[in-house]
Structures are given as structure tokens and as C-alpha cells.
Design a protein around this motif. Structure first.
Motif, PDB file in Angstrom:
ATOM      1  N   LYS A   1       0.866  -1.163  -0.014  1.00 23.36           N
ATOM      2  CA  LYS A   1      -0.122  -0.011  -0.093  1.00 23.36           C
ATOM      3  C   LYS A   1       1.009   1.202  -0.036  1.00 23.36           C
ATOM      4  CE  LYS A   1      -3.942  -2.062   2.172  1.00 23.36           C
ATOM      5  NZ  LYS A   1      -4.841  -1.873   1.124  1.00 23.36           N
ATOM      6  N   ALA A   2       2.207   1.368   0.662  1.00 24.22           N
ATOM      7  CA  ALA A   2       2.891   2.383   0.729  1.00 24.22           C
ATOM      8  C   ALA A   2       3.647   2.730  -0.651  1.00 24.22           C
ATOM      9  CB  ALA A   2       3.878   2.254   1.695  1.00 24.22           C
ATOM     10  N   VAL A   3       3.695   1.456  -1.358  1.00 27.54           N
ATOM     11  CA  VAL A   3       4.188   1.660  -2.688  1.00 27.54           C
ATOM     12  C   VAL A   3       3.126   2.252  -3.763  1.00 27.54           C
ATOM     13  CG1 VAL A   3       5.081   0.503  -4.759  1.00 27.54           C
ATOM     14  CG2 VAL A   3       5.984  -0.020  -2.494  1.00 27.54           C
ATOM     15  N   GLU A   4       2.112   1.739  -3.428  1.00 28.91           N
ATOM     16  CA  GLU A   4       0.982   2.617  -4.086  1.00 28.91           C
ATOM     17  C   GLU A   4       0.923   3.914  -4.071  1.00 28.91           C
ATOM     18  OE1 GLU A   4      -2.378   0.261  -3.486  1.00 28.91           O
ATOM     19  OE2 GLU A   4      -1.902  -1.533  -4.199  1.00 28.91           O
ATOM     20  N   ILE A   5       1.052   4.573  -2.973  1.00 31.12           N
ATOM     21  CA  ILE A   5       1.069   5.881  -2.550  1.00 31.12           C
ATOM     22  C   ILE A   5       2.378   6.478  -3.349  1.00 31.12           C
ATOM     23  CG2 ILE A   5       1.036   7.550  -0.810  1.00 31.12           C
ATOM     24  CD1 ILE A   5       0.002   5.644   1.174  1.00 31.12           C
TER      25      ILE A   5
ATOM     26  N   ASP B   1       7.517   2.038   6.280  1.00 27.15           N
ATOM     27  CA  ASP B   1       6.858   3.191   5.277  1.00 27.15           C
ATOM     28  C   ASP B   1       8.128   3.636   4.505  1.00 27.15           C
ATOM     29  OD1 ASP B   1       9.082   4.315   7.026  1.00 27.15           O
ATOM     30  OD2 ASP B   1       8.218   6.240   6.977  1.00 27.15           O
ATOM     31  N   ILE B   2       7.712   4.622   3.629  1.00 21.81           N
ATOM     32  CA  ILE B   2       8.582   5.271   2.575  1.00 21.81           C
ATOM     33  C   ILE B   2       8.859   6.606   2.966  1.00 21.81           C
ATOM     34  CG2 ILE B   2       8.829   5.428   0.234  1.00 21.81           C
ATOM     35  CD1 ILE B   2       7.423   3.103  -0.366  1.00 21.81           C
ATOM     36  N   ASP B   3      10.052   7.184   2.938  1.00 19.30           N
ATOM     37  CA  ASP B   3      10.486   8.395   2.960  1.00 19.30           C
ATOM     38  C   ASP B   3      10.904   9.286   1.608  1.00 19.30           C
ATOM     39  OD1 ASP B   3      10.129   8.474   5.565  1.00 19.30           O
ATOM     40  OD2 ASP B   3      12.123   7.775   6.046  1.00 19.30           O
TER      41      ASP B   3
ATOM     42  N   PHE C   1       0.969   5.245   5.345  1.00 15.62           N
ATOM     43  CA  PHE C   1       1.429   6.473   4.762  1.00 15.62           C
ATOM     44  C   PHE C   1       2.791   6.541   4.169  1.00 15.62           C
ATOM     45  CE2 PHE C   1       3.072   5.909   9.097  1.00 15.62           C
ATOM     46  CZ  PHE C   1       4.410   6.109   8.792  1.00 15.62           C
ATOM     47  N   LEU C   2       2.720   7.650   3.344  1.00 20.19           N
ATOM     48  CA  LEU C   2       4.152   8.188   2.635  1.00 20.19           C
ATOM     49  C   LEU C   2       4.346   9.440   3.415  1.00 20.19           C
ATOM     50  CD1 LEU C   2       6.248   8.020   0.322  1.00 20.19           C
ATOM     51  CD2 LEU C   2       4.547   9.678  -0.900  1.00 20.19           C
ATOM     52  N   ASP C   3       5.851   9.305   4.117  1.00 17.26           N
ATOM     53  CA  ASP C   3       6.322  10.477   4.513  1.00 17.26           C
ATOM     54  C   ASP C   3       6.835  11.642   3.368  1.00 17.26           C
ATOM     55  OD1 ASP C   3       5.716  10.459   7.330  1.00 17.26           O
ATOM     56  OD2 ASP C   3       7.388   9.164   7.657  1.00 17.26           O
ATOM     57  N   ILE C   4       6.522  13.071   3.671  1.00 18.79           N
ATOM     58  CA  ILE C   4       7.067  13.815   2.578  1.00 18.79           C
ATOM     59  C   ILE C   4       7.513  15.049   3.242  1.00 18.79           C
ATOM     60  CG2 ILE C   4       6.326  15.183   0.492  1.00 18.79           C
ATOM     61  CD1 ILE C   4       3.780  13.738   0.320  1.00 18.79           C
ATOM     62  N   PHE C   5       9.022  15.081   3.174  1.00 27.50           N
ATOM     63  CA  PHE C   5       9.848  16.091   3.943  1.00 27.50           C
ATOM     64  C   PHE C   5      10.350  17.447   3.206  1.00 27.50           C
ATOM     65  CE2 PHE C   5      10.483  12.131   6.262  1.00 27.50           C
ATOM     66  CZ  PHE C   5      10.314  12.502   7.490  1.00 27.50           C
TER      67      PHE C   5
END
Length: 276
Positions: A12-16, A53-55, A117-121
Motif C-alpha cells: 500500500k505504501a508503494v502504491e502511494i 514506510d517510505i520517505d 502513509f508516505l512521509d514527505i519532508f
């Protein structure tokens, strides 16, 4: 609700991520997969196996443009200052709305809409010298902490229930004094004003402000000028060309696997699929 397996969370994180990648390519926005997710690219061609998760990080101007686009999105929920009256983090999370989390942190102040979620910094400009950076970080970090300590009961946050309950009582006078100096919104606005005071590219260095007091949190701006496609779980996503410089700075021998006892997620979350 059904608890999601690690594999399901990662999918699901990859899809985001791919959804954001598509938006960025269409609008000529630059991002790079980053932090532990970048180790995943180099060492595993995907996730670190125990990561959930993915950053990604983006220069502030691209970050702002992406968030503007995502505010009107109907596929995923954007959790950020721009969409929440009160939000714990000075960066954004893009969330799968069909998922939710349970956290092991008490009084953590997590948004009720949090899920996979996907973290976006955002990456901002920072001062040139170490002394200037330390002062800049002290100011922004104090505003960030004040923001969290005026967010509901977040001043009592802890992974131990007895400690959390103790903080709830012992830190309450501090919490009240802080509120007299400024509300959550006041501290958030002060943080944002300071964070935006040095435009990305106006100095030679940049970083995500929470970590610029450590050597690995300070990056040459030139690292974020050139990008290329890399493989992540069989898909092409963006990364800076200088990624090995960052990984060496941050992790040393990043291709070496950590001891087995350290191969655990660093998040206090369990993820669930919502009932439909």
C-alpha cells in the motif's frame, strides 16, 4: 478491522509512492526517495525488509506545489499544516484512507486520520556556518517542541503508560505556562516563518530542520540538482544522483546488514484495514 501484514503495508505504501511519482512527473516536480528508503533502493532494490514506510524529500518550492495539488485529491488523504487545524509534524503524510493505525505511544497527538502513509519532508535552506546552523536549529526546534507541547495532551507523550500519566500531572503547570505565551497555532506559525526564512538555494547548504544539528543532516544544495530513475520493488522512482554520498554520510557502510536484533521497525504502529 483486520490487521495488515508487513507485506500488505509495504504494498500500500508503494502504491502511494507511485501515485505521487506520477503527479511529480506530470508537473515537473523533483523528489528523491530518502533516508532508510534509500538504503532499500541500494541494498534491496525495494524496502528494507522490516521497514513499514517510505520517505521522500523535496526542495521546499516543489514540496509546496505538491501539497497544493494534493489538497484537492480524492484518492489519498493529505495530513499537513495545510489541511489540518492541528497537526503534530512539520512535514506531510499522505495516507491511504482505507487504513488506520494503533500506536503504542500514549498521548502522542497522532492525527485520527493516520493510516498507511508516505512521509514527505521539505528541504529548506540553512545557514552557511556550523555556529549559525546551531543557533538556527535551536530556534526552530524550540518552536517545534512548543508546538507539540501545546497540542492537546501531547506534552505527556511517552511509550510507558505510568510515565505518560506521571507527565500528565507533573508537566501540566509547564503546559499551562506555555499556553499563556502562545497557542499551538502561534508556535506553529513561528516555526513556519523561521523555516521559510532561508530560501532553498540561497545558501550552499540545506536540510530538514529537525536534524541540522548533526553532520548527517546537513547537505550541499548541489546534491538536489540532479536526479535519475532508480528501482524500487520493480518500479522506477526518483532519486538524487548523489545518493551514495548521502548514504555514506548518514550510515557509513550502508550495504552491511545490521545485527539481527536491530532488524525491527522504528515506528510504534500497527496498521489495520478499515471495515467497509
Amino acid at each position: 478491522m483486520r490487521e495488515l501484514s508487513m507485506t500488505e503495508v509495504q504494498q500500500k505504501a508503494v502504491e502511494i509512492l507511485l501515485y505521487v511519482d506520477d503527479i511529480c512527473r506530470k508537473h515537473d516536480l523533483k523528489y528523491t526517495i530518502f533516508y532508510g528508503s534509500l538504503i532499500g533502493v541500494e541494498r534491496h532494490k525495494g524496502f528494507i525488509p522490516w521497514d513499514d514506510d517510505i520517505d521522500i524529500v523535496m526542495p521546499r518550492s516543489d514540496y509546496d506545489k505538491l501539497l497544493h495539488i494534493l489538497q484537492g485529491d480524492t484518492h489519498y488523504n493529505l495530513l499537513a499544516f495545510e489541511t489540518r487545524e492541528k497537526f503534530r509534524y512539520p512535514f506531510a503524510k499522505l495516507v491511504d484512507p482505507n487504513t488506520t493505525v494503533k500506536t503504542t505511544q500514549y498521548f502522542g497527538g497522532e492525527d485520527p486520520g493516520l493510516g498507511v502513509f508516505l512521509d514527505i519532508f521539505p528541504i529548506d535552506g540553512i545557514p552557511e556556518t556550523k555556529e549559525q546552523r546551531e543557533r538556527f536549529r535551536q530556534i526552530t526546534e524550540q518552536y517545534r517542541l512548543n508546538m507539540m507541547d501545546t497540542l492537546n495532551h501531547c506534552y505527556a507523550r511517552s511509550y510507558s503508560l505510568p510515565k505518560a500519566l506521571g507527565k500528565l500531572l507533573l508537566r501540566y503547570p509547564y503546559h499551562r505556562r506555555l499556553l499563556k505565551e502562545g497557542s499551538y497555532t502561534d508556535w506553529r506559525n513561528l516555526y513556519q516563518k523561521e523555516a521559510l526564512s532561508i530560501p532553498f538555494g540561497s545558501t550552499e547548504y540545506c536540510g530538514y530542520l529537525e536534524w541540522i544539528h548533526i553532520d548527517w543532516g546537513v547537505f550541499p544544495v548541489k546534491w538536489f540538482m540532479e536526479y535519475e530513475d532508480v528501482e524500487f520493488t520493480g518500479h522506477k522512482v526518483m532519486a538524487i544522483k548523489a545518493r551514495k554520498d548521502f548514504l555514506t554520510l548518514r550510515y557509513g557502510d550502508y550495504m552491511k546488514m545490521p545485527p539481527e536484533e536491530e532488524r525491527v521497525t522504528h515506528h510504534p504502529y500497527r496498521f489495520y484495514e478499515k471495515d467497509r
